[in-house]
Design an enzyme around this catalytic site. Structure first.
Site, PDB file in Angstrom:
ATOM      1  CG  HIS A 188      -9.263 -64.891 -30.207  1.00 39.83           C
ATOM      2  ND1 HIS A 188      -9.500 -65.346 -31.466  1.00 39.83           N
ATOM      3  CD2 HIS A 188      -9.930 -63.730 -30.085  1.00 39.83           C
ATOM      4  CE1 HIS A 188     -10.310 -64.507 -32.081  1.00 39.83           C
ATOM      5  NE2 HIS A 188     -10.588 -63.514 -31.261  1.00 39.83           N
ATOM      6  NE  ARG A 295       7.615 -42.105 -38.453  1.00 36.99           N
ATOM      7  CZ  ARG A 295       7.831 -41.803 -37.173  1.00 36.99           C
ATOM      8  NH1 ARG A 295       7.086 -42.328 -36.233  1.00 36.99           N
ATOM      9  NH2 ARG A 295       8.808 -40.963 -36.845  1.00 36.99           N
ATOM     10  NE  ARG A 331       5.685 -39.259 -42.654  1.00 38.72           N
ATOM     11  CZ  ARG A 331       6.763 -39.576 -41.936  1.00 38.72           C
ATOM     12  NH1 ARG A 331       7.503 -38.623 -41.400  1.00 38.72           N
ATOM     13  NH2 ARG A 331       7.089 -40.823 -41.752  1.00 38.72           N
ATOM     14  CD  GLU A 429      10.678 -34.542 -42.595  1.00 42.39           C
ATOM     15  OE1 GLU A 429      10.994 -35.306 -41.674  1.00 42.39           O
ATOM     16  OE2 GLU A 429       9.909 -34.883 -43.503  1.00 42.39           O
ATOM     17  CG  ASN A 452      13.062 -38.337 -35.712  1.00 36.85           C
ATOM     18  OD1 ASN A 452      13.239 -37.868 -34.596  1.00 36.85           O
ATOM     19  ND2 ASN A 452      12.048 -39.122 -35.993  1.00 36.85           N
ATOM     20  CG  ASP A 453      14.402 -37.002 -41.821  1.00 37.55           C
ATOM     21  OD1 ASP A 453      15.419 -37.728 -41.910  1.00 37.55           O
ATOM     22  OD2 ASP A 453      13.265 -37.403 -42.136  1.00 37.55           O
ATOM     23  NE  ARG A 463      15.934 -40.780 -39.070  1.00 38.56           N
ATOM     24  CZ  ARG A 463      14.647 -40.469 -39.283  1.00 38.56           C
ATOM     25  NH1 ARG A 463      14.327 -39.407 -40.014  1.00 38.56           N
ATOM     26  NH2 ARG A 463      13.693 -41.170 -38.749  1.00 38.56           N
ATOM     27  CB  CYS A 500       5.541 -35.176 -35.324  1.00 41.86           C
ATOM     28  SG  CYS A 500       6.293 -34.906 -36.922  1.00 41.86           S
TER      29      CYS A 500
HETATM   30  C1  PEP Z   1      11.241 -36.825 -38.435  1.00 45.38           C
HETATM   31  O1  PEP Z   1      12.025 -36.822 -39.380  1.00 45.38           O
HETATM   32  O2  PEP Z   1      11.453 -36.254 -37.342  1.00 45.38           O
HETATM   33  C2  PEP Z   1       9.967 -37.556 -38.552  1.00 45.38           C
HETATM   34  C3  PEP Z   1       9.030 -37.463 -37.625  1.00 45.38           C
HETATM   35  O3  PEP Z   1       9.794 -38.361 -39.630  1.00 45.38           O
HETATM   36  P1  PEP Z   1      10.498 -39.807 -39.783  1.00 45.38           P
HETATM   37  O4  PEP Z   1      11.162 -40.150 -38.485  1.00 45.38           O
HETATM   38  O5  PEP Z   1       9.413 -40.750 -40.155  1.00 45.38           O
HETATM   39  O6  PEP Z   1      11.466 -39.548 -40.890  1.00 45.38           O
HETATM   40 MG    MG Z   2      11.391 -37.406 -41.358  1.00 47.63          MG
END
Ligand code: PEP
Ligand code: MG
Length: 543
Positions: A188, A295, A331, A429, A452-453, A463, A500
């Site tokens: 707390h 996620r 997801r 992706e 990202n992917d 990455r 996303c």
């Molecule tokens: C992405 O790949 O852009 C994505 C949102 O998923 P993660 O980063 O969890 O692979």
């Molecule tokens: Mg991804």
């Protein structure tokens, strides 16, 4: 200069002199007594007094941090009335003919150890509360008053540990930050620090003997570090960042409750990315319009076995209920690659990013997948849940997913368990998904682009490899053209498309994304209002 890292409880930055608090409680003395009934009566009177003190603290806390932060002092009052605790104290006084202070101290230690040994993190954190109440009782029995922590000018409190009552008794205006060696982020004290909006770090392995009150420090809740005796450069940098943070806070306040719409009336859905139900609080605080990426794999990480259907159902249901009708896009399991859990028994791969991961595991091990789908479909009854599938490369995969989903639905139907098929979309992706997005759009309800992917697969840049950071360029024309292509194909088939991946929060591209016609951006909660500001400044019909 001395730098230490700890667990950050509140993301903020502060600088100033420190106040070192050492826990110097003397050991409680054991005395023999000859009238156990009278001794226990003394304890009972102390309990009444302790409850009165806690009521005063409760009222102070309600004023300063609100009802939800203050409730701990009501819990302490209830704990003091706990018959099991009091009976243990009474029986020790009678059995060993010892003084009430000593019996309260030993019982407090025993109960506190029992809580500390529990598996549940929340119950573990209650050990500190037991200590807090038994110390209060002991103080009253010994005729001592609580040590006041007071100082004339604002300071950063550095302590072994802080009890909730110590924390709330401090004058909030005079506290710049907290740094403690011990303490759980579920305690707390941590909750109070968060409610007070005070940068705080716990579990900082510093030797208090090397510090003195008045020494300068910088606490950085973003990086989770504290620098004692910072040099001039570090102090200047901290000052600059504090000014920036202050500015951002202003911005936050002004934009809450406003629409995410351009000057010329083009609106965009502004959602947030989260990893657990706990993150929803920050989403709501930053006025997120929904969750664009939950996620779910984080539910599977850091444990010894799969989360069951019921556990998942509860988590998804809670997310839906807390968002109260706003969209929550969950997801499905995106494990593999950098996210590993031993119990999946995944083989070591030379090329994990291109390996056995995400939807591939779900399609090869449909039982794991079906458990998650059943939990999701059940939770969909309780709010506005959508489901999306990661790492799609082919139309056949989507068809297979829907087939497994249908089986999950039929099983629930047969078992008479309430469920609902939610809106279902896919993540775009992989370059393959981009190139066939026209066909995929005929099958699903929406697209969410995982930049990202998509960047790593388009540019052939791992990455995870820090040596390739200079080559990882999500602004690359190839990536931007793909995003445009996905948005166009979505709209041609009457579905919506959003982003996303991290790129969605890149304010340099917000205008371009709106011009591309994207319908949604899902970003880290702390970025929500920044994006809203950017969108509201745009006029896209103007050249
Ligand atoms: C992405 O790949 O852009 C994505 C949102 O998923 P993660 O980063 O969890 O692979
Ligand atoms: Mg991804």
């Amino acid at each position: 200069m001395m730098q230490f890292f700890g667990k950050s409880v509140y993301k903020g930055i502060t600088a100033g002199p420190i106040m070192v608090l050492k826990n110097q409680a003397d050991p409680v003395r054991r005395r023999s007594i000859d009238n156990p009934e009278a001794e226990f009566e003394r304890v009972r009177t102390a309990v009444i007094q302790a409850k009165e003190q806690l009521q005063v603290l409760y009222e102070k806390a309600v004023k300063e941090v609100g009802e939800s932060g203050a409730v701990i002092f009501q819990v302490h009052q209830m704990m003091l009335e706990d018959e099991v605790f009091l009976e243990a104290v009474r029986s020790m006084i009678q059995r060993e003919m010892v003084n009430g202070e000593y019996a309260a101290a030993v019982t407090g230690d025993n109960f506190s150890e029992m809580f500390a040994g529990m598996d549940d993190e929340y119950m573990k954190a209650r050990a500190a509360d037991i200590k807090d109440i038994s110390n209060r009782l002991i103080r009253i029995l010994e005729g001592r008053t609580e040590t006041e922590v007071s100082f004339d000018s604002p300071m950063i409190v550095v302590a072994d540990d802080l009890s909730p009552s110590q924390t709330v008794r401090m004058d909030k205006e005079k506290i710049l930050g907290f740094v403690t060696i011990h303490g759980s982020v579920n305690s707390h004290t941590a909750i109070l620090a968060r409610m007070m909006n005070i940068p705080a770090l716990m579990g900082v392995p510093v030797d208090l003997g090397r510090l003195y009150t008045g020494m300068q420090a910088v606490v950085d809740g973003f990086e989770g570090n504290v620098i004692f005796q910072p040099d001039d450069g570090q102090r200047q940098q901290a000052k600059r960042r504090m000014a920036e943070e202050k500015e951002k806070l202003h911005l936050l306040e002004d934009l809450k409750g406003k629409e995410t719409v351009t000057i010329d009336g083009r609106s965009i859905c502004l959602y947030a990315n989260i990893g657990s139900v706990d993150d929803i609080q920050t989403v709501l605080e930053n006025d997120g319009e929904g969750i664009g990426l939950f996620r779910s794999e984080f539910l599977y990480l850091g444990r010894d076995d799969f989360p069951g259907e019921e556990e998942q159902f509860q988590a998804y249901k809670q997310a839906a209920q807390r968002m109260d009708g706003k969209k929550v896009i969950i997801r499905t399991l995106d494990i593999g690659g950098d996210k590993q859990a031993d119990y999946f028994n995944l083989e070591k791969e030379d090329n994990p990013a291109m390996g056995y991961r995400a939807i591939r595991i779900c399609l090869k091990q449909p039982d794991i997948f079906k458990t998650q789908l059943r939990a999701l479909f059940r939770a969909a009854v309780f709010g506005n849940i959508s489901v999306m599938y990661p790492m799609i490369t082919a139309v056949e995969e989507v068809k297979q997913i829907f087939e497994i989903g249908r089986e999950a639905g039929q099983e629930l139907e047969a078992a008479k368990i309430p469920y609902r098929y939610p809106e279902q979309g896919i993540m775009i992706e992989t370059p393959a998904a981009v190139m066939i997005s026209d066909e995929l759009a005929e099958l699903v309800d929406f697209f969410s682009i995982g930049t990202n992917d998509l960047t790593q697969y388009t540019l052939a840049v791992d990455r995870q490899n820090e040596n390739l950071d200079d080559f990882y360029n999500p602004h690359h024309k190839a990536v931007l053209r793909m995003i445009q292509m996905v948005a166009d194909n979505a709209h041609k088939h009457g579905i919506w498309a959003g982003i996303c991946g991290e790129l969605g929060a890149d304010t340099e591209l917000t205008e371009e994304f709106v011009r591309m016609g994207l319908d949604e951006l899902s970003v880290a909660p702390s970025m929500l209002l920044k994006i809203r500001k950017k969108v509201r400044e745009l006029n896209i019909t103007e050249e």
